[in-house]
Structures are given as structure tokens and as C-alpha cells.
Motif scaffolding. Structure first.
Motif, PDB file in Angstrom:
ATOM      1  N   GLU A  43      20.374   0.880   2.125  1.00 40.22           N
ATOM      2  CA  GLU A  43      18.944   1.123   2.365  1.00 40.22           C
ATOM      3  C   GLU A  43      18.637   2.608   2.295  1.00 40.22           C
ATOM      4  OE1 GLU A  43      15.676  -0.975   5.202  1.00 40.22           O
ATOM      5  OE2 GLU A  43      17.589  -0.451   6.099  1.00 40.22           O
ATOM      6  N   GLY A  44      18.440   3.102   1.067  1.00 41.82           N
ATOM      7  CA  GLY A  44      18.183   4.520   0.886  1.00 41.82           C
ATOM      8  C   GLY A  44      16.744   4.929   1.061  1.00 41.82           C
ATOM      9  N   GLU A  45      15.831   3.959   1.187  1.00 45.65           N
ATOM     10  CA  GLU A  45      14.414   4.292   1.319  1.00 45.65           C
ATOM     11  C   GLU A  45      14.145   4.962   2.664  1.00 45.65           C
ATOM     12  OE1 GLU A  45      12.031   4.093  -0.751  1.00 45.65           O
ATOM     13  OE2 GLU A  45      12.568   2.630  -2.292  1.00 45.65           O
ATOM     14  N   PRO A  46      13.553   6.149   2.668  1.00 53.44           N
ATOM     15  CA  PRO A  46      13.231   6.809   3.933  1.00 53.44           C
ATOM     16  C   PRO A  46      12.269   5.969   4.763  1.00 53.44           C
ATOM     17  CG  PRO A  46      13.033   8.320   2.084  1.00 53.44           C
ATOM     18  CD  PRO A  46      13.171   6.953   1.499  1.00 53.44           C
ATOM     19  N   ALA A  47      12.437   6.020   6.063  1.00 54.10           N
ATOM     20  CA  ALA A  47      11.563   5.343   7.027  1.00 54.10           C
ATOM     21  C   ALA A  47      11.680   3.827   6.975  1.00 54.10           C
ATOM     22  CB  ALA A  47      10.105   5.762   6.844  1.00 54.10           C
ATOM     23  N   SER A  48      12.667   3.289   6.251  1.00 57.59           N
ATOM     24  CA  SER A  48      12.843   1.836   6.177  1.00 57.59           C
ATOM     25  C   SER A  48      14.061   1.406   6.986  1.00 57.59           C
ATOM     26  CB  SER A  48      13.024   1.394   4.720  1.00 57.59           C
ATOM     27  OG  SER A  48      13.218  -0.003   4.638  1.00 57.59           O
ATOM     28  N   PRO A  81       3.515 -14.089  -3.175  1.00 61.14           N
ATOM     29  CA  PRO A  81       3.657 -15.138  -2.163  1.00 61.14           C
ATOM     30  C   PRO A  81       4.736 -14.823  -1.134  1.00 61.14           C
ATOM     31  CG  PRO A  81       4.749 -15.792  -4.182  1.00 61.14           C
ATOM     32  CD  PRO A  81       4.072 -14.484  -4.477  1.00 61.14           C
ATOM     33  N   GLY A  82       4.668 -15.545  -0.008  1.00 56.75           N
ATOM     34  CA  GLY A  82       5.713 -15.468   0.992  1.00 56.75           C
ATOM     35  C   GLY A  82       5.471 -14.428   2.065  1.00 56.75           C
ATOM     36  N   THR A  83       6.514 -14.190   2.839  1.00 60.72           N
ATOM     37  CA  THR A  83       6.503 -13.150   3.866  1.00 60.72           C
ATOM     38  C   THR A  83       7.408 -12.013   3.427  1.00 60.72           C
ATOM     39  OG1 THR A  83       8.395 -14.044   5.095  1.00 60.72           O
ATOM     40  CG2 THR A  83       6.198 -14.902   5.658  1.00 60.72           C
ATOM     41  N   MET A  84       7.305 -10.903   4.119  1.00 62.72           N
ATOM     42  CA  MET A  84       8.242  -9.816   3.865  1.00 62.72           C
ATOM     43  C   MET A  84       8.471  -9.042   5.159  1.00 62.72           C
ATOM     44  SD  MET A  84       6.150  -6.784   1.839  1.00 62.72           S
ATOM     45  CE  MET A  84       7.692  -5.936   1.482  1.00 62.72           C
ATOM     46  N   LEU A  85       9.585  -8.337   5.212  1.00 65.03           N
ATOM     47  CA  LEU A  85       9.869  -7.455   6.337  1.00 65.03           C
ATOM     48  C   LEU A  85       9.266  -6.091   6.046  1.00 65.03           C
ATOM     49  CD1 LEU A  85      13.626  -8.286   7.062  1.00 65.03           C
ATOM     50  CD2 LEU A  85      11.609  -9.122   8.292  1.00 65.03           C
ATOM     51  N   VAL A  86       8.501  -5.572   7.003  1.00 69.36           N
ATOM     52  CA  VAL A  86       7.928  -4.240   6.867  1.00 69.36           C
ATOM     53  C   VAL A  86       8.419  -3.369   8.016  1.00 69.36           C
ATOM     54  CG1 VAL A  86       5.863  -5.088   5.689  1.00 69.36           C
ATOM     55  CG2 VAL A  86       5.833  -4.829   8.167  1.00 69.36           C
ATOM     56  N   THR A  87       8.498  -2.081   7.761  1.00 71.42           N
ATOM     57  CA  THR A  87       8.834  -1.109   8.798  1.00 71.42           C
ATOM     58  C   THR A  87       7.615  -0.233   9.036  1.00 71.42           C
ATOM     59  OG1 THR A  87      11.106  -1.024   7.953  1.00 71.42           O
ATOM     60  CG2 THR A  87      10.465   0.642   9.568  1.00 71.42           C
ATOM     61  N   LEU A  88       7.050  -0.308  10.229  1.00 71.05           N
ATOM     62  CA  LEU A  88       5.894   0.516  10.579  1.00 71.05           C
ATOM     63  C   LEU A  88       6.360   1.676  11.451  1.00 71.05           C
ATOM     64  CD1 LEU A  88       3.253  -2.237  11.477  1.00 71.05           C
ATOM     65  CD2 LEU A  88       3.862  -1.291   9.233  1.00 71.05           C
ATOM     66  N   MET A 112       3.401   5.484   1.895  1.00 72.14           N
ATOM     67  CA  MET A 112       3.601   4.103   1.496  1.00 72.14           C
ATOM     68  C   MET A 112       4.958   3.889   0.828  1.00 72.14           C
ATOM     69  SD  MET A 112       0.855   2.654   2.521  1.00 72.14           S
ATOM     70  CE  MET A 112       1.418   1.085   1.860  1.00 72.14           C
ATOM     71  N   GLY A 113       5.501   2.677   1.056  1.00 73.12           N
ATOM     72  CA  GLY A 113       6.701   2.253   0.338  1.00 73.12           C
ATOM     73  C   GLY A 113       7.913   3.103   0.604  1.00 73.12           C
ATOM     74  N   GLY A 154       8.250  -1.818   1.700  1.00 73.64           N
ATOM     75  CA  GLY A 154       7.445  -2.269   2.821  1.00 73.64           C
ATOM     76  C   GLY A 154       7.422  -1.322   4.007  1.00 73.64           C
ATOM     77  N   ALA A 155       7.880  -0.090   3.824  1.00 71.56           N
ATOM     78  CA  ALA A 155       7.819   0.892   4.909  1.00 71.56           C
ATOM     79  C   ALA A 155       6.508   1.658   4.830  1.00 71.56           C
ATOM     80  CB  ALA A 155       8.989   1.865   4.827  1.00 71.56           C
ATOM     81  N   VAL A 156       5.778   1.707   5.946  1.00 70.48           N
ATOM     82  CA  VAL A 156       4.485   2.400   5.994  1.00 70.48           C
ATOM     83  C   VAL A 156       4.477   3.324   7.210  1.00 70.48           C
ATOM     84  CG1 VAL A 156       1.982   2.163   6.012  1.00 70.48           C
ATOM     85  CG2 VAL A 156       3.388   0.335   5.011  1.00 70.48           C
ATOM     86  N   THR A 157       4.201   4.597   6.983  1.00 68.91           N
ATOM     87  CA  THR A 157       4.132   5.582   8.060  1.00 68.91           C
ATOM     88  C   THR A 157       2.704   6.074   8.211  1.00 68.91           C
ATOM     89  OG1 THR A 157       6.398   6.336   7.615  1.00 68.91           O
ATOM     90  CG2 THR A 157       4.991   7.796   8.921  1.00 68.91           C
ATOM     91  N   ALA A 158       2.142   5.932   9.406  1.00 66.94           N
ATOM     92  CA  ALA A 158       0.788   6.416   9.681  1.00 66.94           C
ATOM     93  C   ALA A 158       0.837   7.905  10.019  1.00 66.94           C
ATOM     94  CB  ALA A 158       0.169   5.632  10.835  1.00 66.94           C
TER      95      ALA A 158
END
Length: 424
Positions: free
Chosen positions: A108-113, A250-257, A295-296, A327-331
Motif C-alpha cells: 500500500e504505497g498510496e499516501p494517507a491510505s 457498482p458495489g462498496t469500497m474501503l475508503v480512508t478518511l 483525493m485518491g 479511496g483515500a480522502v484528506t480534508a
């Protein structure tokens, strides 16, 4: 709880910038598929997983052709970031000549995920079930779990030991490959090169992994969340999968907020919510003063406050000039100066480049240095012009698309936060 290595800490200074991440939860309006009751504290053991149907060949598992058709009918798209239709990748590998290989990619190399780490440490058996399913469906004799984080390695090893007591033959088919965590280590050609004993760096394409990957064989590299969804689909069918989400997502997904919200964490949500409702309905609401979103991970760049109305699906995010990605989103809150945030992200891009393409090395460094000048107050209006131009001209360059992320950062920051740039 999952401890965050420095690579994955949120640049915004909230949520995943802490040493631990809150437990996962599911959106209250859905029947959860991944974050099921009992998995929040995890890991869900073999007995509990078998009660849910994990490792049961299920309704479609004995017929690879039917399973492939069901996967296509479900509309499942890859959860690793590119959102490529899963069935196309699976069919491409199945059509290859000779022995085949499948890899469940958990690097999982995506930052904030944190969603892949949550899945691997809380439902490792579901991932292994999906990996075995993929191997049966495409006709692969070798199955690999590709990991970097020590917690995920330990969880998968424990799950394999449990599986060996139940199904020694299946457990023996799965091997674990570990790699040092970097962003490019999760790129599919880098995955194959690493499993082959080389450096975890992207390779020139063509050929692509589905043509020539691990051991020179047709190789399916699939994100761990993707294979987990495939396992669920194999038991419940395409129609059941489509009861959540949208027609094209379609479907669900895991997101990291993370960031300026009340409850940072990992959540299972239906695709089709808006960004605003995502935070309101599972993230506990946004803090006062939020002015934008990363985003992302960071690959989708930034969107302004108007992004709260953007639909959380692949097509809508693309149409908005951003991307849902992992699916990682940082406010971003009032303490997050846009130019300083961009400078820190740009520095990360320069550091994480594979340094194999001159355009990527030079492009990421130029974007880094320009944002650094703007952040310390020595920039000029010309820097705004340069970044806007690079945001358009550098996209699509380089071998592995890594530069696209830095270009998107430049393009979106100059567009969304133009008022923050100097005027002379």
C-alpha cells in the motif's frame, strides 16, 4: 490499531498523521461485505470466516468460465487505484499461453491510505480466499501475496497456518513475498520484477504483466481489496453485488478518511455518495474552516470546497479533473496552507520517483523546487504559470505514470488555489 510508517503519514497533519488509526466501520445504511461484525477488532479467525462462507467454492467457484462471466456482470473495478475492470485483466491472463501466476498486491504505497492494511490484518482469510479463487479462475499454478508492512506479513502468516490445518493443499499453493515500502513498489511491473528477485522498480512496457510477468509467465497482479470483493461475488453473485453503488461504479469500497474531520478512519461505503456525505455520514462531519480535499491518496490532486458535492465514483471524479484512486480522502483545514501542503507533497514525489526516466526525475524536481519557493515566500507569478503549464504538459510522460501524480498536483493546485499565488 494499525501503526503508520512515515511513508504513509498524512501531509495535512491530521488523522493518519497520528501513530494509530481508528478502527474501521461500515456505512450504517449498508449490509457490510468487508467490514463485517466481529472484524472491527480483528483479525477474523478461520472459524468465523468459514461461518461467513470463506473458502467455500460457492455458487460459481467450480466453473471458471461462469465465474469469469459473473465477475464481468458484477462490474467490479480494481481497487488499487487505476479502477480497471477486473474481468478484463482476469480474462487477459486466462487467455495466455502456458503456466500462469496470480499476485495479491498488498503493498500500500498510496499516501494517507490504510484500507489494504486494515483488510490484511483484519480479514486475511478473505484475501487468501480471493487469491485462490483467482488462481482457479485463470488457471494459475502459483499464487503470491505481495506485502511490505510487518503487521500484514504477520497476519497473513498466521492465516496461512490456520488454513493449513483446514486445507493443507490450498495453503501450500500460496507464498508470501515481502518488499521494502515505496510508492513504485506497488506498480504491477515492479511487483513482478521484485518477485523475480530483482529491484521493485517498474519495467518498460510492453510486454505487460498479463503477457510476461513473474517467471516470464502471464501474471495477474490484483489489489488485495479487489480479490476480496471477487471472493464475495463468487458466493453472492453479480446482482447482489450491484445492490450497492452506481451503474458504472457498482458495489462498496474501503475508503480512508483523514485530516480535518471528527472521526478519521477506514470505512466501507457504497459508491455513489458525495464527498460531503462521505464525511457527514461516516466521518463524523467536517471541522470548521475546511477549504479543500486531497483525493485518491495524493494522486488525484486537490479539489476545492465545491468538491463536497462531487459523487464518490470513478467516472464523476475523473470528470471533475481528479480521481478516486485508492479511496483515500484528506480534508484540508484552516491550518493547512495550500502552498505549504503542495510543497510537502511535491517533495514526496521527487523523493519517491524511481529515477529511471529523465522526464520524471527532472519534472518532479522542478515541481518540488517551484512549490518550495512559493511556500517560503520567494516565488513569483511566473511560478504559477510554470506549474499550470507543467500540469498539462508532463501528464502521460514517463514509463510508469508516476509523474502524472505530480503533474496533477501542479494542475489542480494552480486552479483551485490561484488566489494563494503571488501576483508579481
Amino acid at each position: 490499531m494499525i501503526t503508520a510508517p512515515p511513508l504513509h503519514r498524512s501531509v495535512a497533519g491530521h488523522g493518519t498523521d497520528q501513530d494509530t488509526l481508528p478502527r474501521a466501520a461500515a456505512h450504517p445504511a449498508i449490509h457490510p461485505r468487508l467490514v463485517v461484525p466481529g472484524s472491527e477488532d480483528g483479525p477474523l479467525g478461520l472459524a468465523a470466516e468459514r461461518a461467513l462462507g470463506t473458502y467455500d467454492k460457492g455458487r460459481y467457484g467450480t466453473d471458471p468460465a461462469l465465474l469469469m462471466d459473473t465477475l464481468e456482470a458484477s462490474g467490479l473495478r480494481g481497487r488499487g487505484g487505476a479502477a480497471f475492470p477486473a474481468h478484463i485483466k482476469w480474462r487477459g491472463v486466462a487467455a495466455g499461453d502456458g503456466p500462469r501466476v496470480v499476485v495479491a498486491n498488498g503493498e500500500e504505497g498510496e499516501p494517507a491510505s490504510f484500507k489494504d492494511r486494515w483488510l490484511l490484518t483484519h480479514r486475511p482469510h478473505l484475501v487468501l480466499d480471493g487469491l485462490l479463487l483467482a488462481a482457479r479462475t485463470v488457471g494459475a499454478g502459483r499464487a503470491v501475496v505481495y506485502l511490505s508492512h510487518p503487521l500484514t506479513v504477520a497476519a497473513v502468516r498466521t492465516a496461512l497456518a490456520e488454513l493449513a490445518e483446514h486445507d493443507a493443499e490450498s495453503a501450500a499453493r500460496i507464498e508470501i513475498h515481502t518488499v521494502e515500502p515505496t510508492y513504485v513498489a506497488g506498480e504491477e511491473s515492479a511487483v513482478c520484477q521484485s518477485v523475480n528477485g530483482g529491484p521493485a522498480l517498474p519495467t518498460a512496457k510492453p510486454p505487460r504483466p498479463h503477457e510476461c510477468g513473474v517467471d516470464g509467465r502471464p501474471t495477474l497482479v490484483s489489489n488485495v481489496e479487489t480479490v476480496a470483493h471477487a471472493a464475495w461475488i463468487s458466493r453472492h453473485g453479480a446482482d447482489a453485488y450491484r445492490t450497492e453503488g452506481t451503474r458504472t461504479s457498482p458495489g462498496t469500497m474501503l475508503v480512508t478518511l483523514s485530516g480535518a474531520c471528527a472521526r478519521p478512519g477506514v470505512y466501507e461505503v457504497p459508491l455513489g455518495l458525495t464527498v460531503g456525505s462521505l464525511f457527514a455520514e461516516v466521518g463524523g462531519g467536517l471541522n470548521d474552516g475546511v477549504h479543500g480535499f486531497l483525493m485518491g491518496g495524493w494522486f488525484g490532486g486537490v479539489v476545492g470546497l465545491e468538491g463536497t458535492g462531487t459523487t464518490v465514483c470513478y467516472d464523476a471524479m475523473r470528470a471533475a479533473g481528479s480521481g478516486l484512486g485508492c479511496g483515500a480522502v484528506t480534508a484540508l483545514g484552516p491550518d493547512d496552507d495550500p502552498l505549504r501542503v503542495a510543497a510537502r507533497i511535491a517533495a514526496w514525489y521527487a523523493d519517491e520517483s524511481a529515477a529511471q526516466c529523465g522526464v520524471c526525475v527532472n519534472g518532479t524536481k522542478a515541481i518540488r523546487d517551484t512549490f518550495a519557493r512559493l511556500a517560503d515566500g520567494t516565488g513569483s507569478a511566473a511560478d504559477h504559470t510554470r506549474l499550470a503549464r507543467w500540469g498539462l504538459t508532463l501528464s502521460g510522460r514517463g514509463a510508469c505514470s508516476f509523474l502524472d501524480g505530480a503533474a496533477t498536483l501542479a494542475r489542480t493546485t494552480t486552479a483551485v488555489y490561484s488566489a494563494s499565488f503571488p501576483t508579481s
